[in-house]
Every structure is written in structure tokens, then in C-alpha cells.
Design a protein around this motif. Structure first.
Motif, PDB file in Angstrom:
ATOM      1  N   ARG A 129      64.383 -63.827 -17.927  1.00 28.89           N
ATOM      2  CA  ARG A 129      63.310 -63.888 -18.782  1.00 28.89           C
ATOM      3  C   ARG A 129      63.066 -65.571 -18.753  1.00 28.89           C
ATOM      4  NH1 ARG A 129      63.392 -59.948 -23.142  1.00 28.89           N
ATOM      5  NH2 ARG A 129      62.646 -61.697 -24.727  1.00 28.89           N
ATOM      6  N   THR A 184      55.801 -55.260 -22.985  1.00 26.75           N
ATOM      7  CA  THR A 184      54.792 -55.718 -23.513  1.00 26.75           C
ATOM      8  C   THR A 184      54.182 -57.305 -22.862  1.00 26.75           C
ATOM      9  OG1 THR A 184      54.833 -54.719 -25.457  1.00 26.75           O
ATOM     10  CG2 THR A 184      53.414 -56.306 -25.617  1.00 26.75           C
ATOM     11  N   ALA A 199      61.299 -57.128 -32.196  1.00 22.49           N
ATOM     12  CA  ALA A 199      60.185 -56.557 -31.122  1.00 22.49           C
ATOM     13  C   ALA A 199      58.772 -56.419 -31.411  1.00 22.49           C
ATOM     14  CB  ALA A 199      60.519 -55.114 -30.546  1.00 22.49           C
ATOM     15  N   SER A 258      61.055 -57.274 -21.962  1.00 29.59           N
ATOM     16  CA  SER A 258      59.758 -57.043 -22.705  1.00 29.59           C
ATOM     17  C   SER A 258      58.662 -56.667 -21.724  1.00 29.59           C
ATOM     18  CB  SER A 258      59.656 -58.442 -23.291  1.00 29.59           C
ATOM     19  OG  SER A 258      58.086 -58.165 -23.975  1.00 29.59           O
ATOM     20  N   SER A 305      61.091 -57.879 -26.773  1.00 33.04           N
ATOM     21  CA  SER A 305      61.618 -56.679 -26.059  1.00 33.04           C
ATOM     22  C   SER A 305      62.201 -55.867 -27.160  1.00 33.04           C
ATOM     23  CB  SER A 305      62.513 -57.054 -25.051  1.00 33.04           C
ATOM     24  OG  SER A 305      63.288 -55.979 -24.572  1.00 33.04           O
ATOM     25  N   ARG A 306      61.678 -54.578 -27.228  1.00 29.44           N
ATOM     26  CA  ARG A 306      62.581 -53.649 -28.271  1.00 29.44           C
ATOM     27  C   ARG A 306      63.712 -53.289 -27.530  1.00 29.44           C
ATOM     28  NH1 ARG A 306      62.833 -48.731 -27.638  1.00 29.44           N
ATOM     29  NH2 ARG A 306      61.688 -48.766 -25.735  1.00 29.44           N
ATOM     30  N   GLY A 312      64.099 -64.278 -27.117  1.00 29.59           N
ATOM     31  CA  GLY A 312      64.747 -62.938 -26.942  1.00 29.59           C
ATOM     32  C   GLY A 312      65.787 -63.136 -25.838  1.00 29.59           C
TER      33      GLY A 312
END
Length: 265
Positions: A252, A25, A158, A23, A164-165, A121
Motif C-alpha cells: 500500500r 475502492t 472503510a 482497498s 480498505s474494508r 490503512g
């Protein structure tokens, strides 16, 4: 100088994390929070540095994208992915993103929601890593329209910052029978039109916050993001077959724990 330093740090963070299942972002929001770089101007800056990472993919896969734009007869019949794959993979996130854009920007772009997204995620990455799925698409050019659409559905996850895309689409691809390397490459490919569209929309809506005085800071961030992303993509593709997605999940979880302690304890 202080702002240029922040731009360099954020550019490095964006370039390193945009195409890893961790991720970008989420990392940008948390890093900007630590650097005390907040507000509408900061949000616009984050959009600009994302474009630097997207340009890196465009350069690395330039010939592939030229092929998508080809108007030669039979483009939908030739072997390999084509423009239709991109369209069906993009549609779900475009529809959901447009419908929920205002809600997402108003309520989901904060440290707490990012930490939740990092954890959820990570769980998805572990599930994709542990499920024994027969691989029907070993290379990116083996991906079917049905798989592309399914990956597009996973991409909708996402829209929650921190999810996370790349993590969502890679996990989705693996669960749908795509090899990890092919899923990673397809993730890079569909990121370009998706992020150009999303960033273009955000930049248009943020146009009142852009001034000529911001140009040096924004350009530095974009340039750093571009260079770092180039190296990150090439390196990731070299080792992606050897890396389990669970490793990124554990990272993560650790990151979420550290930032929870920093922000709330």
C-alpha cells in the motif's frame, strides 16, 4: 471496443482487490483516473462491478448463507456464527454510512483522499501484525457477539476510500483476539449484506445515469469481476495463514508513492 477494454481492466482490478486488505475502492478510483474513465457513469459502473465480487462470495459460501436464513428453532443457540453476528457487525457502518453518505461521496472519492487512506490503512495493518494478542477465536464459528460488534466498529474506517474494508475488519478482528484466517472469512461473510445494501442504495441514486446502451460494458465488468474474485478468494484463503498483514501494508505504501509521483510530480 475501447470501453469494453476498460471494463475488463477494471473488472480484473475489482476482482483481485475486493477481498484483499489493499482497498479495492482505492484501486478502482486510481485505475479509472489513469484510464480517463470518470463521471457519474463511471461511478455507477464501479458499483456494478463490486456486485460481481459480492456474488462470488455468495456462491462460495452459499450453504452458510442458507443457514442464516433458516427459521428452525434454536438458530441463535447453535454453535457457530448466526444472523445476529451479521446484524451486530453491520450496524455501526450502516448508521455511520447513512449519516455521512452525502459527505463521503462529495469530498472523499478522489485520488488525494485515497492515497491518504492507503497510508493510514497500511499503518493499521502493521499495528495488527505487530501486537501480540491472545487468540480466543481460532475459527470463524468461535467469534462472539462482542467481537462481531467490535469488528463492525472497525469496518466504519472503510467508509474512507482507500482504507480498505477487508483491511479494517481483518485488523480489527486480530486486535480483538480473532485469528487471521477466521477474521478473513468473517470479512467475506459480512461483505455480502453490506455491499448489497450499499450498492443497492448507490444504484438507486444513480438510476438516471443508467441506459440500455451501457448494458454490454456493465455486464462485461460484472462478469470479469465475478470470475477473478472467485479465484482470488480461494487462493487468499489457502495462503492467509502464511501471509503477514505487514506485506500488504508495504504494498500500500509503495502504491501510494507511485501514484503520488504519477499524479502530482
Amino acid at each position: 471496443m475501447d470501453e469494453l477494454f476498460k471494463a475488463i481492466i477494471l473488472g480484473i482490478v475489482e476482482g483481485l482487490t475486493e477481498f484483499l486488505p489493499v482497498s479495492s475502492t482505492g484501486h478502482m478510483i486510481l485505475t479509472a483516473h489513469l484510464l480517463d474513465f470518470k463521471g457519474e457513469r463511471a461511478a455507477t459502473f464501479e458499483i456494478v462491478v463490486q456486485l460481481g465480487a459480492v456474488l462470488a462470495v455468495l456462491i462460495l459460501y452459499f450453504k452458510r448463507f442458507l443457514g442464516f436464513l433458516s427459521l428452525k428453532p434454536g438458530i441463535t443457540e447453535r454453535s457457530g456464527i448466526n444472523l445476529i453476528h451479521l446484524i451486530v457487525a453491520m450496524l455501526p457502518a450502516i448508521v455511520v454510512g447513512l449519516a455521512l453518505h452525502r459527505f463521503i461521496k462529495a469530498y472523499l472519492f478522489g485520488p488525494t483522499t485515497v492515497l491518504i487512506g492507503l497510508i493510514l490503512g497500511g499503518v493499521l495493518l502493521i499495528v495488527a501484525d505487530k501486537v501480540n494478542k491472545t487468540m480466543t477465536s481460532e475459527t470463524m464459528d468461535d467469534i462472539t457477539y462482542k467481537q462481531a460488534f467490535g469488528i463492525g466498529l472497525f469496518q466504519c474506517l472503510a467508509l474512507w476510500p482507500g482504507f480498505s474494508r477487508s483491511g479494517s475488519t481483518m485488523s480489527g478482528g486480530i486486535l480483538l483476539g480473532v485469528s487471521q484466517k477466521a477474521a478473513a472469512e468473517f470479512t467475506f461473510i459480512i461483505s455480502v449484506p453490506m455491499m448489497f445494501a450499499a450498492s443497492g442504495l448507490d444504484l438507486y441514486k444513480s438510476r438516471d445515469f443508467l441506459t440500455s446502451a451501457d448494458l454490454p460494458v456493465f455486464l462485461v465488468g460484472l462478469a470479469v469481476s465475478f470470475v477473478v474474485a472467485m479465484f482470488a478468494i480461494v487462493t487468499f484463503l489457502r495462503v492467509v495463514k502464511k501471509l503477514k498483514l505487514s506485506y500488504f501494508a508495504y504494498y500500500r505504501f509503495a502504491l501510494a508513492g507511485v501514484f503520488f509521483f504519477i499524479l502530482y510530480v
